[in-house]
Design a protein around this motif. Structure first.
Motif, PDB file in Angstrom:
ATOM      1  N   ALA A 216      38.935 -17.419  63.035  1.00 29.23           N
ATOM      2  CA  ALA A 216      37.568 -17.707  63.487  1.00 29.23           C
ATOM      3  C   ALA A 216      36.942 -16.478  64.130  1.00 29.23           C
ATOM      4  O   ALA A 216      35.761 -16.180  63.921  1.00 29.23           O
ATOM      5  N   PHE A 217      37.741 -15.739  64.910  1.00 31.68           N
ATOM      6  CA  PHE A 217      37.221 -14.534  65.560  1.00 31.68           C
ATOM      7  C   PHE A 217      36.807 -13.489  64.529  1.00 31.68           C
ATOM      8  O   PHE A 217      35.735 -12.893  64.633  1.00 31.68           O
ATOM      9  N   VAL A 218      37.655 -13.244  63.544  1.00 35.54           N
ATOM     10  CA  VAL A 218      37.368 -12.225  62.535  1.00 35.54           C
ATOM     11  C   VAL A 218      36.096 -12.580  61.766  1.00 35.54           C
ATOM     12  O   VAL A 218      35.212 -11.737  61.573  1.00 35.54           O
ATOM     13  N   GLU A 219      36.001 -13.822  61.356  1.00 39.93           N
ATOM     14  CA  GLU A 219      34.834 -14.258  60.589  1.00 39.93           C
ATOM     15  C   GLU A 219      33.546 -14.095  61.390  1.00 39.93           C
ATOM     16  O   GLU A 219      32.548 -13.577  60.886  1.00 39.93           O
ATOM     17  N   SER A 221      33.052 -12.137  64.021  1.00 43.81           N
ATOM     18  CA  SER A 221      32.819 -10.724  64.355  1.00 43.81           C
ATOM     19  C   SER A 221      32.163  -9.987  63.204  1.00 43.81           C
ATOM     20  O   SER A 221      31.261  -9.174  63.412  1.00 43.81           O
ATOM     21  N   ILE A 222      32.611 -10.247  61.993  1.00 47.28           N
ATOM     22  CA  ILE A 222      32.023  -9.591  60.827  1.00 47.28           C
ATOM     23  C   ILE A 222      30.542  -9.950  60.695  1.00 47.28           C
ATOM     24  O   ILE A 222      29.693  -9.084  60.440  1.00 47.28           O
ATOM     25  N   ARG A 223      30.225 -11.215  60.907  1.00 53.96           N
ATOM     26  CA  ARG A 223      28.815 -11.635  60.849  1.00 53.96           C
ATOM     27  C   ARG A 223      27.996 -10.936  61.926  1.00 53.96           C
ATOM     28  O   ARG A 223      26.877 -10.473  61.673  1.00 53.96           O
ATOM     29  N   GLU A 224      28.557 -10.848  63.146  1.00 49.67           N
ATOM     30  CA  GLU A 224      27.828 -10.229  64.246  1.00 49.67           C
ATOM     31  C   GLU A 224      27.617  -8.736  64.015  1.00 49.67           C
ATOM     32  O   GLU A 224      26.550  -8.194  64.298  1.00 49.67           O
ATOM     33  N   ILE A 225      28.645  -8.062  63.506  1.00 54.11           N
ATOM     34  CA  ILE A 225      28.538  -6.624  63.226  1.00 54.11           C
ATOM     35  C   ILE A 225      27.455  -6.364  62.186  1.00 54.11           C
ATOM     36  O   ILE A 225      26.606  -5.485  62.342  1.00 54.11           O
ATOM     37  N   LEU A 250      38.265  -3.634  61.067  1.00 57.16           N
ATOM     38  CA  LEU A 250      37.270  -4.692  61.195  1.00 57.16           C
ATOM     39  C   LEU A 250      35.887  -4.183  60.802  1.00 57.16           C
ATOM     40  O   LEU A 250      35.144  -4.856  60.059  1.00 57.16           O
ATOM     41  N   LEU A 251      35.530  -2.993  61.273  1.00 56.36           N
ATOM     42  CA  LEU A 251      34.231  -2.417  60.933  1.00 56.36           C
ATOM     43  C   LEU A 251      34.115  -2.125  59.444  1.00 56.36           C
ATOM     44  O   LEU A 251      33.060  -2.337  58.837  1.00 56.36           O
ATOM     45  N   HIS A 252      35.193  -1.628  58.862  1.00 56.08           N
ATOM     46  CA  HIS A 252      35.153  -1.307  57.433  1.00 56.08           C
ATOM     47  C   HIS A 252      34.967  -2.560  56.593  1.00 56.08           C
ATOM     48  O   HIS A 252      34.277  -2.545  55.571  1.00 56.08           O
ATOM     49  N   LYS A 253      35.584  -3.663  57.041  1.00 55.91           N
ATOM     50  CA  LYS A 253      35.387  -4.930  56.340  1.00 55.91           C
ATOM     51  C   LYS A 253      33.931  -5.380  56.415  1.00 55.91           C
ATOM     52  O   LYS A 253      33.397  -5.974  55.481  1.00 55.91           O
ATOM     53  N   ALA A 254      33.288  -5.072  57.548  1.00 55.55           N
ATOM     54  CA  ALA A 254      31.919  -5.539  57.770  1.00 55.55           C
ATOM     55  C   ALA A 254      30.871  -4.644  57.122  1.00 55.55           C
ATOM     56  O   ALA A 254      29.907  -5.138  56.533  1.00 55.55           O
ATOM     57  N   ILE A 255      31.028  -3.304  57.243  1.00 53.83           N
ATOM     58  CA  ILE A 255      29.944  -2.410  56.828  1.00 53.83           C
ATOM     59  C   ILE A 255      30.388  -1.314  55.860  1.00 53.83           C
ATOM     60  O   ILE A 255      29.577  -0.462  55.473  1.00 53.83           O
ATOM     61  N   LYS A 396      47.119  -9.462  67.129  1.00 54.54           N
ATOM     62  CA  LYS A 396      47.030 -10.578  66.187  1.00 54.54           C
ATOM     63  C   LYS A 396      45.904 -10.353  65.179  1.00 54.54           C
ATOM     64  O   LYS A 396      46.064 -10.621  63.981  1.00 54.54           O
ATOM     65  N   VAL A 397      44.764  -9.869  65.660  1.00 51.47           N
ATOM     66  CA  VAL A 397      43.640  -9.589  64.765  1.00 51.47           C
ATOM     67  C   VAL A 397      44.014  -8.487  63.780  1.00 51.47           C
ATOM     68  O   VAL A 397      43.767  -8.598  62.572  1.00 51.47           O
ATOM     69  N   GLY A 398      44.609  -7.414  64.295  1.00 53.53           N
ATOM     70  CA  GLY A 398      45.013  -6.318  63.419  1.00 53.53           C
ATOM     71  C   GLY A 398      45.947  -6.774  62.325  1.00 53.53           C
ATOM     72  O   GLY A 398      45.799  -6.421  61.149  1.00 53.53           O
ATOM     73  N   ARG A 399      46.904  -7.594  62.710  1.00 51.52           N
ATOM     74  CA  ARG A 399      47.871  -8.095  61.729  1.00 51.52           C
ATOM     75  C   ARG A 399      47.179  -8.982  60.686  1.00 51.52           C
ATOM     76  O   ARG A 399      47.498  -8.918  59.494  1.00 51.52           O
ATOM     77  N   SER A 400      46.219  -9.781  61.134  1.00 47.98           N
ATOM     78  CA  SER A 400      45.565 -10.732  60.225  1.00 47.98           C
ATOM     79  C   SER A 400      44.671 -10.042  59.198  1.00 47.98           C
ATOM     80  O   SER A 400      44.419 -10.593  58.123  1.00 47.98           O
ATOM     81  N   ILE A 401      44.162  -8.845  59.529  1.00 48.24           N
ATOM     82  CA  ILE A 401      43.262  -8.162  58.592  1.00 48.24           C
ATOM     83  C   ILE A 401      43.962  -7.039  57.830  1.00 48.24           C
ATOM     84  O   ILE A 401      43.318  -6.217  57.187  1.00 48.24           O
TER      85      ILE A 401
END
Length: 535
Positions: A216-219, A221-225, A250-255, A396-401
């Motif tokens: 939920a956090f990753v999803e 965060s990407i929208r917010e970025i 995370l940033l690379h996934k978003a932008i 945990k976030v790093g591992r998940s992405i």
């Protein structure tokens, strides 16, 4: 954490994020952050706010529950911090911890006085009411006490849930109002049944559901970025640590290619680390990294410097100079990405707000040097997607992405690098000696499966020489200190009781394979009184 005397932290509306929230009001406890972490371990979101936060402000957050932290004050002192009395009328479940319980008792009409006998450390909890807050908490379980005041008279409607030999009202409740208090600290590891109590408050009393998840956090965060950055360019100073690497992913996934990563090689990294980092990001992760070789500049900047604080200051100053030059060369950029974590948000005042736009702007780069500040004419808007996370949540976030384990589980490494693991003057010769010794340390603890069991394990070079005998010849060479520690968060640490066989292997290899070293010693100092790093 020291007692907050400033205005409350800015309160952000979390309703739009579809999150439940438990709010911790901080009265200066050293454990306030730990309470927040324990709640998040139940997969429920939590935030630490100042005790000055008003009932009106709390209503905007619509919390499912409120926790009043401990603190160093006595509630009957004239200058003791008090919360807004209107919070008792909100109809929201409240748990008071230590000072928070005493404040609850006082403001609800009870009496708090100095104890005839203070209670610190472990205590056996005798449970009088094994329901509600103390469901599944074993009778006689150990809880951690730390108080010199006691609740002599409980307010009307309150009853005792548990007691200890020295504290008649160790846990209390007003069931109808859903007000609860504990005189001990359930959040610390010494409290055996503490997490069960916290789960009871979060799930059974506050009726929360486990919605605070990594996915939920990753999803979100990407929208917010994407919404914040749009089509603008973002600059990230990459260090190779878990925070900046997770942020890069995370940033690379978003932008995508709107992100530019800059890695400044100051010459104080471990053996083969800069080359490995750049290759990993470019070839395996397909994230572009601008490599800046500034080794000579940094080494020259600390030539002949022996004072550790001066070393840090000069390294920080040089980092800023290089960063400024390179960002102008690669720019322009609208945003600077920083790996700010939640403890930084709570404790740091190193931010500013642009009066025209209301945007947070960088006045201090949260670099891997932890010193210095950006020049005032470099005015970036900040992107800080990790600013609500604790360190374990970042992993945990790093591992998940998709961040590889070698980065996710990387031991903390100081910003000034090996420069503060060489006591005294830093020279090219000493750097090479320490790099070789450090490599052996990492190789052997990995071979023995010890790496993930240790908080940090590293070598330190002392600027002295001792006599030795090697190959029937007298030697006069440097000693290497091994520093292995276990810890949960780095705030406190204990020296690690590793097998003697491991120490023997490492010692033998270092003395045989690293020129200039003839002695290896092991540091058996805890923190406190020592620090983890030597400088």
């Amino acid at each position: 954490m020291t007692l907050q005397t400033s205005e409350p932290l800015p309160i952000e509306s979390l309703a739009q994020l579809n999150r439940q929230i438990i709010v911790i009001l901080d009265f200066g406890s050293q454990y306030s952050e730990l309470i927040a972490r324990r709640i998040r371990e139940t997969q429920v979101y939590s935030e630490v706010l100042s005790y000055r936060t008003t009932a009106e402000q709390l209503l905007k957050l619509n919390p499912k529950g409120i926790i009043l932290s401990g603190g160093p004050s006595s509630v009957y002192d004239p200058v003791a911090p008090h919360c807004d009395r209107q919070i008792w009328e909100l109809g929201i479940p409240i748990l008071g911890v230590c000072y928070g319980m005493q404040l609850m008792v006082q403001q609800q009409g009870g009496e708090v006085t100095r104890s005839q006998r203070a209670e610190y450390g472990k205590a056996s909890l005798s449970i009088d009411d094994p329901t509600d807050l103390l469901t599944n908490v074993e009778d006689g379980t150990t809880m951690w006490m730390s108080h010199g005041d006691s609740c002599n008279v409980l307010p009307p409607g309150f009853e005792i849930l548990a007691h200890t030999d020295n504290t008649p009202s160790a846990a209390i409740a007003h069931h109808e109002k859903k007000l609860y208090g504990v005189q001990f600290h359930p959040e610390v590891v010494h409290s055996v049944g503490g997490q069960a109590l916290i789960r009871n408050f979060v799930y059974h009393i506050c009726d929360c559901e486990p919605t605070w998840t990594t996915a939920a956090f990753v999803e979100q965060s990407i929208r917010e970025i994407q919404a914040k950055v749009g089509d603008k360019r973002v600059l990230l100073a990459l260090s190779g640590g878990v925070d900046s690497s997770t942020l890069a992913f995370l940033l690379h996934k978003a932008i995508g290619d709107q992100l530019t990563c800059m890695f400044i090689d100051q010459g104080f990294m471990r053996k083969h680390e800069p080359e490995r980092l750049v290759k990993l990001f470019k070839e395996q992760f397909h994230i572009g990294v601008e490599y800046v070789n500034a080794r000579d500049r940094f080494l020259s900047s600390i030539a002949d410097i022996t004072d550790p604080e001066e070393k840090r200051r000069r390294i920080g100053h040089e980092f800023i100079s290089v960063f400024e030059e390179e960002s102008r060369r690669l720019g322009p950029f609208d945003y600077l990405a920083q790996g700010t974590l939640y403890p930084d948000v709570i404790e740091s005042a190193d931010t500013n707000v642009d009066p025209k736009t209301g945007e947070r702007v960088a006045v201090k780069i949260k670099s891997h040097h932890n010193v210095g500040g950006l020049p005032k004419d470099l005015r970036f808007k900040l992107v800080e997607p990790l600013r609500k996370l604790f360190k374990d949540e970042v992993r945990k976030v790093g591992r998940s992405i998709g961040l590889p384990e070698e980065i996710v589980n990387r031991h903390p490494f100081p910003g000034p690098g090996l420069a503060i693991r060489i006591l005294g003057e830093v020279t090219s010769e000493r750097l090479e000696i320490l790099r070789d010794a450090d490599l052996i340390v990492r190789q052997e603890i990995n071979r023995q499966g010890m790496y993930s069991l240790l908080w940090q394990a590293f070598a330190v070079l002392l600027p002295i020489r001792s006599v030795g005998v090697m190959g029937d010849k007298r030697t006069y060479a440097y000693p290497i200190v091994l520093r292995f520690v276990s810890s949960e968060d780095g705030m406190t640490a204990d020296w690690a009781r590793v097998p003697y066989e491991l120490l023997e292997i490492i010692s033998t290899r270092i003395v045989n394979e690293v020129p200039g070293v003839n002695r290896v010693v092991y540091d058996v100092t805890s923190k406190p009184p020592g620090t983890i790093e030597w400088e």
